[in-house]
Write a protein that holds these residues in place. Structure first.
Motif, short mmCIF file in Angstrom:
data_model
loop_
_atom_site.label_atom_id
_atom_site.label_comp_id
_atom_site.label_asym_id
_atom_site.label_seq_id
_atom_site.Cartn_x
_atom_site.Cartn_y
_atom_site.Cartn_z
N THR A 1 95.81 64.81 65.72
CA THR A 1 94.46 64.77 65.17
C THR A 1 94.51 65.34 63.77
OG1 THR A 1 93.89 66.97 66.02
CG2 THR A 1 93.42 65.08 67.46
N VAL A 2 93.48 65.10 62.98
CA VAL A 2 93.50 65.59 61.61
C VAL A 2 92.10 66.00 61.18
CG1 VAL A 2 93.20 63.28 60.57
CG2 VAL A 2 94.25 65.12 59.23
N ARG A 3 92.03 67.08 60.41
CA ARG A 3 90.76 67.48 59.79
C ARG A 3 91.01 67.72 58.31
NH1 ARG A 3 90.07 73.36 59.88
NH2 ARG A 3 91.96 74.32 60.75
N HIS A 4 89.96 67.50 57.51
CA HIS A 4 90.09 67.57 56.05
C HIS A 4 89.31 68.77 55.52
CE1 HIS A 4 92.02 63.58 55.60
NE2 HIS A 4 91.34 63.32 56.71
N LEU A 5 89.91 69.47 54.57
CA LEU A 5 89.28 70.65 53.98
C LEU A 5 89.42 70.60 52.46
CD1 LEU A 5 90.81 73.31 56.41
CD2 LEU A 5 88.45 72.51 56.41
N PRO A 6 88.40 71.07 51.72
CA PRO A 6 88.51 71.13 50.26
C PRO A 6 89.23 72.39 49.82
CG PRO A 6 86.35 71.87 50.93
CD PRO A 6 87.06 71.48 52.19
N VAL A 7 89.90 72.33 48.68
CA VAL A 7 90.51 73.50 48.05
C VAL A 7 90.01 73.56 46.62
CG1 VAL A 7 92.63 74.67 47.39
CG2 VAL A 7 92.56 73.31 49.50
N GLY A 8 89.42 74.69 46.24
CA GLY A 8 88.79 74.79 44.94
C GLY A 8 87.32 74.43 45.04
N VAL A 9 86.66 74.42 43.90
CA VAL A 9 85.22 74.12 43.86
C VAL A 9 85.00 72.68 44.30
CG1 VAL A 9 83.21 73.94 42.39
CG2 VAL A 9 84.86 75.78 42.01
N ASP A 10 84.18 72.50 45.32
CA ASP A 10 83.91 71.16 45.86
C ASP A 10 82.76 70.53 45.08
OD1 ASP A 10 83.89 68.90 47.36
OD2 ASP A 10 83.45 69.88 49.28
N ASP A 11 83.10 69.77 44.05
CA ASP A 11 82.10 69.13 43.21
C ASP A 11 81.32 68.10 44.01
OD1 ASP A 11 81.05 67.05 41.26
OD2 ASP A 11 81.91 68.48 39.83
N PRO A 12 79.98 68.16 43.99
CA PRO A 12 79.19 67.22 44.81
C PRO A 12 79.39 65.76 44.43
CG PRO A 12 77.78 68.46 43.30
CD PRO A 12 79.12 69.09 43.24
N GLU A 13 79.85 65.49 43.21
CA GLU A 13 80.03 64.11 42.78
C GLU A 13 81.45 63.60 43.00
OE1 GLU A 13 78.92 63.72 38.71
OE2 GLU A 13 76.90 64.53 39.00
N ILE A 14 82.43 64.43 42.70
CA ILE A 14 83.81 63.94 42.71
C ILE A 14 84.73 64.72 43.64
CG2 ILE A 14 83.71 62.96 40.39
CD1 ILE A 14 84.94 65.50 39.32
N GLY A 15 84.19 65.69 44.38
CA GLY A 15 84.99 66.42 45.33
C GLY A 15 85.77 67.56 44.71
N PRO A 16 86.70 68.18 45.46
CA PRO A 16 87.47 69.34 44.98
C PRO A 16 88.68 68.91 44.16
CG PRO A 16 88.11 68.83 47.22
CD PRO A 16 87.04 67.83 46.85
N PRO A 17 89.28 69.83 43.40
CA PRO A 17 90.49 69.48 42.65
C PRO A 17 91.69 69.20 43.55
CG PRO A 17 89.97 71.81 42.41
CD PRO A 17 88.80 71.18 43.09
N THR A 18 91.75 69.88 44.69
CA THR A 18 92.84 69.67 45.66
C THR A 18 92.23 69.34 47.01
OG1 THR A 18 94.42 71.14 44.55
CG2 THR A 18 94.74 70.79 46.89
N GLN A 19 92.85 68.40 47.70
CA GLN A 19 92.40 68.04 49.05
C GLN A 19 93.48 68.44 50.06
OE1 GLN A 19 91.55 63.83 48.96
NE2 GLN A 19 93.07 63.45 47.38
N MET A 20 93.04 68.90 51.22
CA MET A 20 93.97 69.39 52.23
C MET A 20 93.68 68.74 53.58
SD MET A 20 95.02 73.31 53.31
CE MET A 20 93.48 73.79 54.11
N ALA A 21 94.73 68.33 54.27
CA ALA A 21 94.62 67.81 55.63
C ALA A 21 95.44 68.69 56.56
CB ALA A 21 95.12 66.38 55.70
N VAL A 22 94.85 69.07 57.70
CA VAL A 22 95.54 69.87 58.71
C VAL A 22 95.70 69.00 59.96
CG1 VAL A 22 95.51 71.97 60.09
CG2 VAL A 22 94.54 71.99 57.79
N PHE A 23 96.94 68.66 60.28
CA PHE A 23 97.26 67.83 61.44
C PHE A 23 97.60 68.74 62.63
CE2 PHE A 23 98.25 65.40 57.69
CZ PHE A 23 97.93 64.08 57.98
N THR A 24 97.09 68.39 63.80
CA THR A 24 97.40 69.13 65.02
C THR A 24 97.93 68.16 66.06
OG1 THR A 24 95.61 70.70 64.57
CG2 THR A 24 96.51 70.65 66.81
N ARG A 25 99.11 68.43 66.59
CA ARG A 25 99.72 67.55 67.60
C ARG A 25 98.87 67.55 68.86
NH1 ARG A 25 104.97 69.87 68.68
NH2 ARG A 25 104.08 70.56 70.68
N LEU A 26 98.63 66.37 69.41
CA LEU A 26 97.70 66.26 70.53
C LEU A 26 98.13 67.09 71.72
CD1 LEU A 26 96.75 62.49 70.42
CD2 LEU A 26 95.27 64.43 69.94
N ASP A 27 99.42 67.05 72.08
CA ASP A 27 99.83 67.82 73.25
C ASP A 27 99.84 69.32 72.99
OD1 ASP A 27 101.93 67.69 71.51
OD2 ASP A 27 103.48 67.43 73.05
#
Length: 476
Positions: A444-470
């Motif tokens: 599974t995966v969830r997305h998190l912003p890194v840095g100021v999350d600009d309402p128009e263009i998003g954050p400067p860095t994007q992060m995904a955290v994957f978790t193995r289902l089992d």
């Protein structure tokens, strides 16, 4: 060549701890061009001054050199200002004599390097192409108050006018390591010449010394051009390297004394690199990871942050570059660690796109600013290496958000943040890639912003955290 640094802080002789030079002794150091001496003209609790004197050996300076270069006329190698005027030789002496202080280390008093001190610096004979105005433009944005006087060509012949040499006095409330790094870079930049051949090693030096302040300096390009002897390729490389180190995210340069009697200073804003490391650490802690692989570890910035936290019991740094791993080993100070500490950390040279059993079976794998350096055609191999062969319970991936690039005024339209990036994803592209990988590889995966999350263009860095289902107890 002569330079003094004075502290007027309470317990001013703490300057000796910071410089790793005892106020009660004269110390001498061999240089390729002569000898450097450190001594203290004054050392009281109220005021302490350290002096650096460089005695140039004119024979050593020209031995084995031809007649070319900036001093290329017939007698210039023997008749010049080098023994007297501050130049790149003084910068070399700073790096040789005060190397530990420039790195911000003080093992005897570890609390001292982070303290902003009232410092005064004097360079009585500083060659400066452009005069007082250029000196102000280079030092004042860093929080220094600059007093500079142009020295006359000959005091006995006033109508000859001023020379290109300045008597410079700087005053500011800064960390000593910052002050030394400012001088290390700006002395040769003001002189606009170097006494030695400029190679690509100079890029490493200016990036290291300029980290945290040069990227956002209004005269950055002028400083780099002069420091790197106007080599365009090197200047472009340095700009990219500084952007990578500081992530084109401005830092607060706050050297002013606050109002009132308090010694507290406003907190400085965190660089994007620091925010990203903090976000990755938080994700690993939330996942309960203790054994972590930093895949594409580079020079070890994340490993250093992980190593100080006892929660992480086993760390492996992997990179394809042997040189990067050597730098990481130095920065981690592996040779100075106890055997028990060293057992926690391993550095491994390996490709990110080939199966390697040494990274299998760990709690987490981190790909921090790595995927964008991989050719798109090789992403499938990277996915198999990480999600199929290594198959950790958690995978953390960060990458630039290309939509945010419009917020960097110095980044030309259509250009990527680093010369080695093969691509930069929009938020939608990154989300699509991550969700496809998760579905195909059993995560599974969830997305998190890194840095100021600009309402128009998003954050400067994007992060995904994957978790193995089992790993979460769900059926695969």
């Amino acid at each position: 060549m002569f330079l003094t640094i004075t502290s007027t802080a309470p317990a001013a002789t703490d300057l000796g701890f910071l410089l790793h030079k005892h106020p009660g002794r004269v110390q001498s150091f061999e240089l390729s061009v002569g000898q450097a001496h450190v001594f203290y003209p004054e050392a009281t609790a109220q005021r302490c001054t350290a002096a650096l004197l460089v005695e140039v050996d004119p024979i050593a300076l020209v031995r084995g050199k031809g007649s070319g270069g900036p001093d290329g006329f017939s007698l210039a190698q023997y008749v010049n200002d080098r023994p007297y005027a501050a130049s790149s030789m003084l910068a070399v002496a700073l790096g040789r004599v005060f190397r530990t202080a420039m790195a911000g280390r003080c093992d005897a008093r570890p609390e001292l390097p982070d303290q902003r001190l009232p410092l005064e610096v004097r360079v009585p004979a500083l060659p400066c192409v452009g005069g007082v105005e250029v000196a102000r433009r280079m030092f004042e944005p860093l929080g220094w108050t600059v007093e500079a006087t142009a020295l006359p060509l000959d005091p006995r012949v006033p109508h000859w006018g001023p020379s290109r040499y300045l008597d410079v006095r700087l005053a500011g409330r800064v960390r000593l390591a910052e002050a030394l790094n400012h001088l290390y870079v700006l002395l040769p930049a003001l002189d606009n010449t170097k006494h030695y051949w400029v190679t690509t090693d100079e890029v490493d030096k200016v990036v290291r010394a300029g980290a945290g302040w040069l990227r956002e300096h209004p005269e950055r390009d002028l400083i780099l051009r002069r420091y790197l002897a106007h080599r365009r390729t090197m200047v472009s490389t340095a700009v990219g390297r500084l952007a990578e180190v500081d992530d084109a995210e401005p830092r607060t340069v706050d050297n002013a004394v606050p109002d009132g009697d308090t010694d507290e200073l406003p907190p400085r804003s965190l660089s994007l690199a620091e925010q990203r490391r903090s976000a990755v650490l938080a994700a690993l802690r939330a996942a309960g990871a203790a054994r972590v692989v930093d895949l594409g570890c580079g020079e070890g910035s994340l490993l250093r942050a992980l190593a100080v936290d006892p929660v992480f019991t086993e760390l492996v740094g992997v990179d394809v570059s042997a040189r990067a791993l050597q730098v990481a080993a130095r920065r981690l100070r592996l040779e100075q660690m106890s055997e028990r500490q060293r057992e926690r950390i391993r550095l491994v040279q390996s490709s990110l796109t080939y199966r390697d059993t040494r990274i299998a079976g760990f709690d987490a794998v981190v790909l921090m600013e790595v995927v964008e350096h991989v050719d798109p055609a090789r992403l499938g191999a990277l996915e198999r290496t990480v999600f199929t062969h290594a198959r950790p319970a958690t995978v953390v991936v960060t990458t630039p958000n290309v939509e945010y690039n419009v917020r960097y005024p110095d980044l030309p339209a259509g250009h990527m943040r680093h010369r080695d990036h093969r691509f930069e994803w929009t938020r939608a592209q990154f989300r699509s890639w991550a969700e496809t990988v998760a579905a195909e590889r059993g995560y599974t995966v969830r997305h998190l912003p890194v840095g100021v999350d600009d309402p128009e263009i998003g954050p400067p860095t994007q992060m995904a955290v994957f978790t193995r289902l089992d790993a979460t107890g769900d059926a695969r």
